[in-house]
Scaffold this active site. Structure first.
Site, PDB file in Angstrom:
ATOM      1  N   SER A 108       0.839  -1.213   0.000  1.00  0.00           N
ATOM      2  CA  SER A 108       0.000   0.000   0.000  1.00  0.00           C
ATOM      3  C   SER A 108       0.866   1.253   0.000  1.00  0.00           C
ATOM      4  CB  SER A 108      -0.976  -0.004   1.179  1.00  0.00           C
ATOM      5  OG  SER A 108      -0.269  -0.112   2.377  1.00  0.00           O
ATOM      6  N   ASP A 150       6.749   2.713   6.332  1.00  0.00           N
ATOM      7  CA  ASP A 150       6.599   2.105   4.997  1.00  0.00           C
ATOM      8  C   ASP A 150       6.757   3.158   3.901  1.00  0.00           C
ATOM      9  OD1 ASP A 150       5.850  -0.023   6.543  1.00  0.00           O
ATOM     10  OD2 ASP A 150       4.081  -0.535   5.363  1.00  0.00           O
TER      11      ASP A 150
HETATM   12  O1  PMV Z   1       2.105  -4.650   6.869  1.00  0.00           O
HETATM   13  P1  PMV Z   1       2.601  -3.354   6.420  1.00  0.00           P
HETATM   14  O2  PMV Z   1       3.594  -3.473   5.334  1.00  0.00           O
HETATM   15  O3  PMV Z   1       1.513  -2.399   6.049  1.00  0.00           O
HETATM   16  O4  PMV Z   1       3.427  -2.708   7.662  1.00  0.00           O
HETATM   17  C1  PMV Z   1       2.729  -2.187   8.773  1.00  0.00           C
HETATM   18  C2  PMV Z   1       3.706  -1.734   9.837  1.00  0.00           C
HETATM   19  C3  PMV Z   1       2.999  -1.294  11.129  1.00  0.00           C
HETATM   20  O5  PMV Z   1       4.027  -0.913  12.047  1.00  0.00           O
HETATM   21  C4  PMV Z   1       2.204  -2.424  11.734  1.00  0.00           C
HETATM   22  C5  PMV Z   1       2.066  -0.112  10.882  1.00  0.00           C
HETATM   23  C6  PMV Z   1       2.792   1.174  10.559  1.00  0.00           C
HETATM   24  O6  PMV Z   1       2.180   2.015   9.891  1.00  0.00           O
HETATM   25  O7  PMV Z   1       3.925   1.385  11.004  1.00  0.00           O
END
Ligand code: PMV
Length: 327
Positions: A108, A150
């Site tokens: 995303s 991210d």
């Molecule tokens: O699963 P992903 O790639 O969307 O990573 C989320 C990482 C979290 O720490 C759980 C949420 C965030 O925005 O940092």
């Protein structure tokens, strides 16, 4: 005067001849997912798997994506980016992705970063800081909560560390409410990482919202988040010293804390256990609740085989220094 005209001091209007194409990478989180949402440090690395986006003005009176009518519900990140940029023209959008969505690979974020760059009509001078900030705002809005890990990693590429303080390698800061994240480049040594996909779809927003409630209500959850923060600091030192044994040990500890937080999954546990036989350490990466795990290893082939035998899909992961890129 159309809206596009009004904002043209900032963003180029699409014209029939202008087609803009950008790509952005996914990422894996080495240490600190979930805790980073509450301002703790975290370390991520961009991976050589990309999302590509191509946008031009539509010749029809409707917006299409890959030949189909654009559905704002399904394309919620792109739609939110369009709204934030005040784009009200009909567009023709083409996308392709090497990333698995809803798996913790930063799909995303890559979608958001690449599409913002296209929508801003940028053809030179990519202002990475502003794109990373805007992409974070989009993720925050769509998911109801987020950290910038991210989106900043996808924008910048390479190794990235977020921390509450400014240190060497500082790139930019992002603030939301009481929380400020300082984003830094981090020279992560070359690592052999194997990714295992459970195949269990796990959208980020839902689990992040669940942990937000847990964090608000429970001292236990807040304590885990603090402990994860300490592990990230030690992990950063171990990475700087290229001490892979210590990095692996800390990955295992980070996994234990993520399990206590309730974001692991029986399939993740099975793949992690299988991978550990050939690895320095292994943990889930990203949001958890399914999705993917990563293992740090000197034996990528054996680790991949163990992951596959335990029922996962394995990928040997090259990292990349290429962040957002005009194609
Ligand atoms: O699963 P992903 O790639 O969307 O990573 C989320 C990482 C979290 O720490 C759980 C949420 C965030 O925005 O940092």
């Amino acid at each position: 005067m159309g809206r596009c005209h009004e904002i043209s001091y900032k963003y180029l209007c699409f014209n029939a001849f202008l087609m803009i194409r950008y790509s952005a990478p996914g990422k894996i989180i080495l240490f600190g997912e979930h805790a980073v949402v509450y301002g703790e440090p975290a370390i991520a690395i961009a991976i050589d798997k990309r999302f590509r986006c191509e946008i031009s003005k539509s010749g029809q009176n409707r917006t299409t994506i890959n030949g189909l009518i654009f559905d704002p519900e399904k394309q919620n990140y792109l739609n939110c980016a369009m709204e934030k940029l005040g784009i009200d023209e009909e567009l023709e959008i083409h996308t392709s992705s090497e990333l698995i969505s809803g798996a913790g690979m930063g799909s995303s974020a890559a979608v958001t970063v690449a599409s913002i760059a296209c929508l801003r009509g940028l053809t030179d001078d990519i202002d990475k800081k502003n794109i990373a900030k805007m992409a974070f705002e989009v993720e925050y809005e769509v998911q109801g909560n987020a950290s910038p890990i991210d989106t900043s990693t996808s924008t910048q590429g390479g190794g990235i560390i977020l921390s509450p303080t400014k240190n060497s390698g500082f790139l930019w800061s992002i603030k939301k409410g009481e929380t400020t994240w300082n984003i830094h480049k981090s020279d992560i040594p070359k690592l052999n990482l194997v990714l295992g996909n459970t195949g269990v779809h796990s959208p980020t927003g839902k689990l992040v919202a669940k942990i937000k409630e847990f964090y608000k209500r429970s001292f236990f959850a807040r304590d885990i988040v603090n402990q994860v923060g300490l592990i990230v600091q030690r992990g950063h030192e171990a990475l700087k010293n290229e001490d892979l044994v210590e990095v692996g040990r800390l990955m295992d500890q980070n996994q234990h804390l993520l399990s206590c937080l309730g974001v692991s999954h029986p399939k993740l546990d099975a793949l992690i256990d299988a991978a550990r036989e050939h690895s320095y350490g292994a943990k889930l990466s990203g949001v958890g609740g399914g999705g993917v795990m990563i293992a740090l290893t000197d034996e990528p082939e054996e680790t991949s085989k163990a992951i596959e035998e335990a029922g996962g899909q394995a990928y040997i992961l090259p990292s990349t220094n290429k962040g957002l890129k005009l194609e």
